[in-house]
Motif scaffolding. Structure first.
Motif, PDB file in Angstrom:
ATOM      1  N   PRO A 153       0.860  -1.389   0.064  1.00  0.00           N
ATOM      2  CA  PRO A 153      -0.133   0.064   0.079  1.00  0.00           C
ATOM      3  C   PRO A 153       0.877   1.333   0.220  1.00  0.00           C
ATOM      4  O   PRO A 153       0.390   2.156  -0.731  1.00  0.00           O
ATOM      5  N   ARG A 154       1.985   1.233   0.756  1.00  0.00           N
ATOM      6  CA  ARG A 154       2.917   2.280   0.666  1.00  0.00           C
ATOM      7  C   ARG A 154       3.679   2.633  -0.857  1.00  0.00           C
ATOM      8  O   ARG A 154       3.505   3.797  -1.063  1.00  0.00           O
ATOM      9  N   TRP A 155       3.746   1.568  -1.148  1.00  0.00           N
ATOM     10  CA  TRP A 155       4.654   1.522  -2.453  1.00  0.00           C
ATOM     11  C   TRP A 155       3.388   2.138  -3.483  1.00  0.00           C
ATOM     12  O   TRP A 155       3.910   2.947  -4.386  1.00  0.00           O
ATOM     13  N   VAL A 156       2.121   1.438  -3.410  1.00  0.00           N
ATOM     14  CA  VAL A 156       1.215   1.871  -4.644  1.00  0.00           C
ATOM     15  C   VAL A 156       0.892   3.393  -4.273  1.00  0.00           C
ATOM     16  O   VAL A 156       0.721   4.155  -5.358  1.00  0.00           O
ATOM     17  N   THR A 157       0.817   3.817  -3.148  1.00  0.00           N
ATOM     18  CA  THR A 157       0.277   5.225  -2.858  1.00  0.00           C
ATOM     19  C   THR A 157       1.429   6.176  -3.426  1.00  0.00           C
ATOM     20  O   THR A 157       1.081   7.176  -4.031  1.00  0.00           O
ATOM     21  N   LEU A 158       2.629   6.092  -3.098  1.00  0.00           N
ATOM     22  CA  LEU A 158       3.653   6.814  -3.505  1.00  0.00           C
ATOM     23  C   LEU A 158       4.027   6.574  -5.003  1.00  0.00           C
ATOM     24  O   LEU A 158       4.016   7.774  -5.789  1.00  0.00           O
ATOM     25  N   GLY A 159       3.942   5.323  -5.548  1.00  0.00           N
ATOM     26  CA  GLY A 159       4.181   5.165  -6.999  1.00  0.00           C
ATOM     27  C   GLY A 159       2.978   5.917  -7.715  1.00  0.00           C
ATOM     28  O   GLY A 159       3.437   6.411  -8.830  1.00  0.00           O
ATOM     29  N   SER A 160       1.631   5.864  -7.231  1.00  0.00           N
ATOM     30  CA  SER A 160       0.594   6.447  -8.210  1.00  0.00           C
ATOM     31  C   SER A 160       0.863   8.038  -8.183  1.00  0.00           C
ATOM     32  O   SER A 160       0.566   8.643  -9.321  1.00  0.00           O
ATOM     33  N   ARG A 161       1.553   8.678  -7.294  1.00  0.00           N
ATOM     34  CA  ARG A 161       1.775   9.991  -7.156  1.00  0.00           C
ATOM     35  C   ARG A 161       2.858  10.362  -8.194  1.00  0.00           C
ATOM     36  O   ARG A 161       2.878  11.266  -8.964  1.00  0.00           O
TER      37      ARG A 161
END
Length: 448
Positions: A179-187
């Motif tokens: 979840p942390r990777w996806v949240t940052l990666g999406s931005r």
């Protein structure tokens, strides 16, 4: 990577580009960064369904929201239109299918497809039920709460179990990490990448997440290969490790890791976002909710499927599908687009086309029961040879999650205005998280 084929158009064919907005390019670029969706909506209304703009990251771009041109793009040979550049492979890794074009893309996609179709998907339904029931046990009764984060947990746990087949320390770490990777990666996905990933920058943090992921997955790969029952395992990891190309070669460990990260990242955020929108939508449409509840008591899912389709149309989570012109000149309708240009299909604008969907702002699942829409007017999973591999899996997930919730909870209706859009970078979610109020139907049992 295969070489681009000889084109049908003469090499000397002069570009003939769609119209450009009558405003300074720098303002258009700034508007895309600050408010991508409303900017594209405005440009489509003002300048038509095929226009030329310059977009940060992607450069010179043809933006299309016409069904006929969409059909042409999605049915064009992948040797002519490559994946858009840059693409998500800069986050997911060079071994991801996003990074491949031409023959390499075709053979990899053929290798990845089997776990996400037919009987394979049916085998995962019980996992969806179990993970949904585990999450909803903690839902508050009679108090408004946001559904987005619970849906994120459900879909992440589903894809983790489907991929790896079991729990353990590594999966617990992945539950925290992804979840942390996806949240940052999406931005970061919609921003230019720096030349150096300095440790204290967001890109450096993303690289740190990636290194931790690689250690965890390498351990899980080794464990799977050493399992005495490896040949009988049905999890996606084992299926990938056992699969081979026609020449007998296999994906490398790095490629397997990149493909699994692709599934973990893309396989839960978009599905969870759509589910949050589904709760937001049905709580504001009592008749739709009434029909869904009645159907959930039986084995039918016709109306539930129509509702899911309408949510994907009315609240489109991913707004673009892109390609890159690999040949020297590409004839797109009446236009001639030169090599190196990006071609982006505006999915939100397609889905709100009043010629295809009368009164497009109205939420009405019945429109998917009365007649199926034009194949190239409703494309929430993209289209052509790059259509989302996990589309059928995601559809099954949403169907079973909704059925399970409806069988166990009464969802309160509301007259509150619909939630506004919130950009997470790649995906668009309800701004307040898809808030609802629920009451448990049976205080003593939860049923799948």
């Amino acid at each position: 990577m295969s070489e681009a084929p000889t084109v049908d158009l003469p090499v000397t064919a002069a570009p003939k580009l769609p119209p450009t907005p009558g405003v300074p390019s720098v303002l258009v670029q700034a508007a895309f960064v600050l408010a991508r969706r409303p900017t594209t909506d405005w440009l489509s209304r003002r300048y038509g369904r095929c226009l030329t703009v310059k977009i940060p990251v992607f450069g010179n771009t043809i933006v299309v929201s016409d069904p006929a041109l969409t059909k042409q793009i999605f049915t064009t040979s992948p040797d002519v239109l490559y994946n858009i550049q840059p693409n998500l492979s800069r986050l997911l890794g060079a071994g991801s299918v996003f990074a491949l074009d031409g023959v390499e893309h075709r053979v990899r996609r053929k290798l990845l497809t089997p776990p996400f179709h037919g009987k394979s998907i049916k085998a995962y339904e019980q996992i969806v039920v179990e993970e949904t029931l585990r999450e909803v046990r903690s839902w508050p009764q009679g108090t408004e709460f946001a559904t987005l984060e619970p849906m994120m947990r459900i879909t992440l746990n589903i894809i983790l179990r489907a991929i790896f087949g079991a729990d353990g320390y590594e999966l617990e770490r992945l539950r925290d990490l992804i979840p942390r990777w996806v949240t940052l990666g999406s931005r970061l996905a919609v921003l230019p990448a720096p030349k150096r990933e300095l440790p204290w920058t967001p890109w450096g943090k993303l690289a740190e997440f990636r290194r931790e992921y690689e250690v965890l997955v390498d351990t899980l790969i080794s464990r799977a290969q050493q399992d005495p029952d490896f040949e009988d395992r049905t999890d996606v990891l084992s299926l990938f490790l056992r699969s081979s190309y026609e020449d007998g070669s296999k994906m490398t460990r790095g490629e397997v890791g990149d493909e699994l990260l692709t599934l973990l990242a893309a396989g839960h955020e978009t599905t969870a976002s759509t589910l949050a929108w589904a709760f937001e939508r049905v709580s504001r449409h009592p008749e739709v909710l009434r029909r869904l509840v009645a159907e959930a008591e039986a084995d039918d899912n016709t109306y539930r499927q129509a509702t899911i389709f309408e949510v994907q149309r009315n609240r489109t989570v991913i707004d673009f599908s892109g390609r890159h012109v690999a040949v020297q000149a590409y004839e797109l309708g009446e236009w001639i687009v030169p090599q190196g240009y990006s071609v982006m299909i505006g999915l939100n604008q397609l889905h709100e086309n009043p010629e295809m969907f009368p009164d497009p702002q109205r939420f009405d699942p019945q429109r998917f029961l009365d007649a199926r829409p034009n194949t190239f007017a409703w494309v929430p999973f993209g289209g052509g040879t790059r259509r989302c591999i996990g589309a059928a899996f995601a559809n099954m997930e949403m169907d079973v999650v909704l059925r399970t919730v409806l069988r166990n909870f009464t969802i309160a209706t509301t007259t509150a205005p619909g939630e506004k859009w919130h950009s997470r970078g790649v995906a668009f979610t309800p701004k307040k998280g898809g808030r609802v109020v629920v009451h448990r139907r049976n205080a003593s049992t939860l049923e799948g």
